[in-house]
Design an enzyme around this catalytic site. Structure first.
Site, PDB file in Angstrom:
ATOM      1  N   LYS B  92       0.813  -1.223   0.000  1.00 34.14           N
ATOM      2  CA  LYS B  92       0.000   0.000   0.000  1.00 34.14           C
ATOM      3  C   LYS B  92       0.851   1.281   0.000  1.00 34.14           C
ATOM      4  O   LYS B  92       0.451   2.297  -0.553  1.00 34.14           O
ATOM      5  CB  LYS B  92      -0.926   0.008   1.218  1.00 34.14           C
ATOM      6  CG  LYS B  92      -2.020  -1.046   1.168  1.00 34.14           C
ATOM      7  CD  LYS B  92      -3.092  -0.700   0.178  1.00 34.14           C
ATOM      8  CE  LYS B  92      -4.270  -1.681   0.235  1.00 34.14           C
ATOM      9  NZ  LYS B  92      -5.172  -1.489  -0.914  1.00 34.14           N
ATOM     10  N   GLU B 114      -9.724   6.442   2.776  1.00 32.70           N
ATOM     11  CA  GLU B 114     -10.656   5.474   3.329  1.00 32.70           C
ATOM     12  C   GLU B 114      -9.849   4.254   3.720  1.00 32.70           C
ATOM     13  O   GLU B 114      -8.787   3.999   3.148  1.00 32.70           O
ATOM     14  CB  GLU B 114     -11.718   5.095   2.297  1.00 32.70           C
ATOM     15  CG  GLU B 114     -11.309   4.001   1.290  1.00 32.70           C
ATOM     16  CD  GLU B 114     -10.178   4.403   0.341  1.00 32.70           C
ATOM     17  OE1 GLU B 114      -9.968   5.617   0.142  1.00 32.70           O
ATOM     18  OE2 GLU B 114      -9.503   3.493  -0.197  1.00 32.70           O
ATOM     19  N   SER B 381       1.866  -9.790  -0.799  1.00 36.05           N
ATOM     20  CA  SER B 381       1.601  -8.346  -0.791  1.00 36.05           C
ATOM     21  C   SER B 381       1.717  -7.706   0.585  1.00 36.05           C
ATOM     22  O   SER B 381       1.876  -6.500   0.696  1.00 36.05           O
ATOM     23  CB  SER B 381       0.211  -8.083  -1.365  1.00 36.05           C
ATOM     24  OG  SER B 381      -0.755  -8.850  -0.670  1.00 36.05           O
TER      25      SER B 381
END
Lengths: 271, 399
Positions: B92, B114, B381
């Site tokens: 991210k 968000e 990830s």
């Protein structure tokens, strides 16, 4: 001439500003909607905007979100909303009804099927909040084929080039969103609205309704002096929320009547 | 496959993508699109992005050959792209760095985001601290209850976490609320969307920032094994880590690209998050894509053991890659993901995020059916530290 154009022609001839209340269909109950619409018409509504409940109402403030959630909890979707319009049309063949909502329920039904059913039910226009003109050409064409107006939004942030693009596609009236925010917000600046309306009128021949953030007689009067119509939504829903479901029509009608009187004391300057 | 140069000027990937937002946001999106078009090829911007990725995030992330697990499975070889080793523990951050640098150049002092599980919120709060920006994170009140640690992390990093009480009180409602904030504060606020969804240019922009993952693999794999992998596997919620590793490989047509969605308790139960596998096209959160929705077009609540996959939509480029047949999309249940999670911990000494465990589970499923010389590259990830409570609860342990 369709009901929206006829209504605005009549208002213009009389030098009056229009009054457009918004309610969410299916709130406080499915059966309450058609009587509520009749009460609003009797209290002086020129056009009725009927909200189609959606699970993800991105452009709405807390009041309309709540109304939408209550309606969804009762199983009210686009199909039921069209039935409510048909029920209203049995009693009232004159007051224009404009559906307001989001794209997904319409796409889920299918554009052509929606347009057919809307025409059968007696819908006069549609505002799809998340269909800006760039994504709405197929929708607008499908509505136009059935003589239903696609009403577009303009915002304080809309540049002149886009106002012109909207003017080409819009029918019925255009809806000027009077503030940067969601429905029912509390920071309306009338001076800004008046300045922007003058700019919009240079490019848009259709009547202009102004909404988002108008909550009382004074606000409605200030806008009515410059716009072709005043749109009020969240404040009416709060009026409905303030009483029992049985009182909904009486309360909403009585409140709207006070706004009608206030608006009628204003002589419209722009013509 | 013909030359792939998508999205088009208005953000479409075939029939998907686009800009489906209220009029008030159009100007901000136009501005973002123009500015991003300028900066994506600006040498100074690229240099600063690369520098942050190297020195702050810790890139390039390594590729690891999971020899023991491959041996036990007895078939194809598993390789992991180690995004779990990034600063903040997941991919991210790549995107948040890119968007924060853009916010800085656009002169927006306030960022909003968000978050579902809190991973994107933590990454956004991190870059806000790093660049001295105000940060507000919207998070469903249900998620806040489930992810107390990440909420605390965000607060430590100086962000304000706003509970969202509308709708299902989860990620999709947090996204709605962030949009409402943005429409109200559009002059001074930059909205950092965490995945390859939302209105154009977000799906393209997030893909571009995340594609550092695949670009590194392109040179790392030949260096390690002398060639590219045979199959690339990544989990798909919104789809940003998958897009990041797939995108640089789209032109390598002989390489299979597999996205793994969350089958939750099983597709047949209805309690899952497999938008591509079980949804149909519609419009939500600014783009057209596959959505989990009922027959009235209302968006459904979703389920997955991994909060990061618990979303009823998916990035529009995945929708198009599915229709094109360039990528395949499969799904893995909670149960299989938890099994792979445990195996990865015990066999490789790596605690994966539950999201990534879906990709691992699929790799572990197909590896035994393939010859030993085949190479499966799995995008690992994120790391699983954030999932301790969930896993403990599911396995009946008390922490």
């Amino acid at each position: 001439m369709n009901r929206i154009d006829a209504t605005f022609a009549r208002l213009r001839a009389a030098g009056r500003a229009g009054l457009i209340p918004y309610i969410t269909a299916g709130d406080p109950s499915g059966g309450a909607t058609a009587p509520l619409m009749r009460a609003l018409a009797a209290a002086g509504a020129d056009v009725i905007e009927l909200g189609v409940p959606f699970s993800d109402p991105m452009a709405d403030g807390p009041v309309i979100q709540r109304a939408s959630e209550r309606a969804l909890a009762r199983g009210v979707g686009l199909k039921q909303v069209l039935e409510m319009v048909a029920a209203f049309r049995k009693e009232d063949s004159a007051t224009p009804v404009v559906l307001m909502g989001y794209a997904n329920p319409i796409e889920s039904m299918g554009l052509a099927r929606f347009a057919d059913r809307a025409r059968e039910a007696g819908v006069d226009g549609a505002i799809v909040v998340d269909y800006p003109p760039e994504e709405a050409s197929e929708f607008a064409a499908s509505m136009a084929e059935r003589a239903i107006a696609t009403v577009f939004l303009l915002a304080p942030t809309t540049p002149t080039s886009r106002i012109m693009a909207v003017a080409r596609l819009a029918r019925g009236y255009v809806y000027y969103v009077s503030l940067k925010g969601v429905t029912g917000a509390a920071h309306l600046d009338t001076t800004d609205v008046i300045a922007k309306l003058a700019e919009i009128r240079k490019h848009v021949a259709l009547p202009i309704g102004v909404g988002f953030g108008i909550r009382d007689a004074a606000g409605a009067q200030a806008i009515a002096a410059h716009a072709d119509a005043v749109v009020i939504g969240s404040r009416i829903i709060q009026e409905i929320e303030g009483g029992t479901p049985e009182e909904a029509s009486a309360r909403a009608g009585a409140w709207l009547a006070t706004i009608r009187n206030a608006v009628d004391t204003v002589t419209k300057r722009a013509a | 496959m013909q030359m792939y140069d998508l999205p088009d000027a208005r953000g479409h990937f075939g029939p998907y993508g686009g800009v489906f937002v209220a009029e008030t946001l159009i100007r901000a999106l136009d501005e973002l699109r123009e500015q991003y078009a300028r900066f994506r090829s600006d040498p100074d911007f690229i240099a600063e992005f690369d520098d942050e990725l190297e020195h702050y995030v810790g890139r390039p992330s390594p590729i690891y050959h999971a020899r023991r697990w491959s041996g036990i499975l007895g078939g194809a070889q598993l390789y992991f792209k180690r995004e779990d080793l990034n600063h903040t523990g997941a991919h991210k951050i790549n995107n948040c760095i890119g968007q924060a640098l853009l916010a800085k150049r656009l002169g927006k002092p306030r960022i909003i985001a968000e978050t579902g599980a809190g991973q994107h919120g933590v990454a956004a709060a991190t870059v806000a601290a790093r660049f001295g920006m105000q940060c507000v994170v919207y998070m469903g009140s249900e998620d806040i209850k489930r992810q107390a640690q990440n909420v605390f992390r965000m607060k430590l990093l100086g962000a304000e976490v706003v509970p969202v009480e509308s709708g299902s009180r989860t990620l999709k409602d947090a996204l709605n609320e962030a949009m409402r904030d943005w429409v109200t504060n559009v002059e001074n606020t930059f909205y950092i969307i965490g995945t390859v969804a939302g209105p154009h240019p977000y799906p393209m922009m997030v893909r571009d920032f995340q594609s550092v993952i695949g670009k590194e693999c392109l040179w790392q794999m030949p260096k390690m094994i002398g060639r590219q992998p045979d199959v690339i596997i990544a989990c798909v919620g919104g789809g940003s880590n998958a897009m990041g590793i797939f995108y640089p490989y789209l032109a390598h047509e002989d390489i299979r690209l597999v996205g793994v969605e969350a089958a939750g308790e099983g597709i047949a139960t209805g309690r899952h998050s497999a938008s591509l596998g079980a949804g149909r096209p519609g419009v939500l959160h600014g783009n057209r894509t596959y959505l989990l929705q009922n027959e009235d077009g209302q968006i459904l609540e979703t389920h997955s053991v991994s909060a990061g996959l618990d979303y009823p939509g998916v990035g529009p480029e995945h929708a198009w890659l599915k229709d094109l047949g360039r990528a395949e999309y499969v799904s893995i249940t909670d149960e299989l993901a938890l099994k792979a999670f445990g195996e990865c911990c015990r066999i490789e000494g790596i605690i994966p995020a539950l999201e990534s465990a879906h990709a691992l589970a699929y790799a572990a499923q197909i590896a035994p059916t393939l010859p030993r010389e085949k190479v499966l590259l799995v995008n690992l990830s994120g790391r699983g530290d954030k999932d301790m409570n969930t896993v403990a609860e599911r396995t009946g342990m008390k922490l």
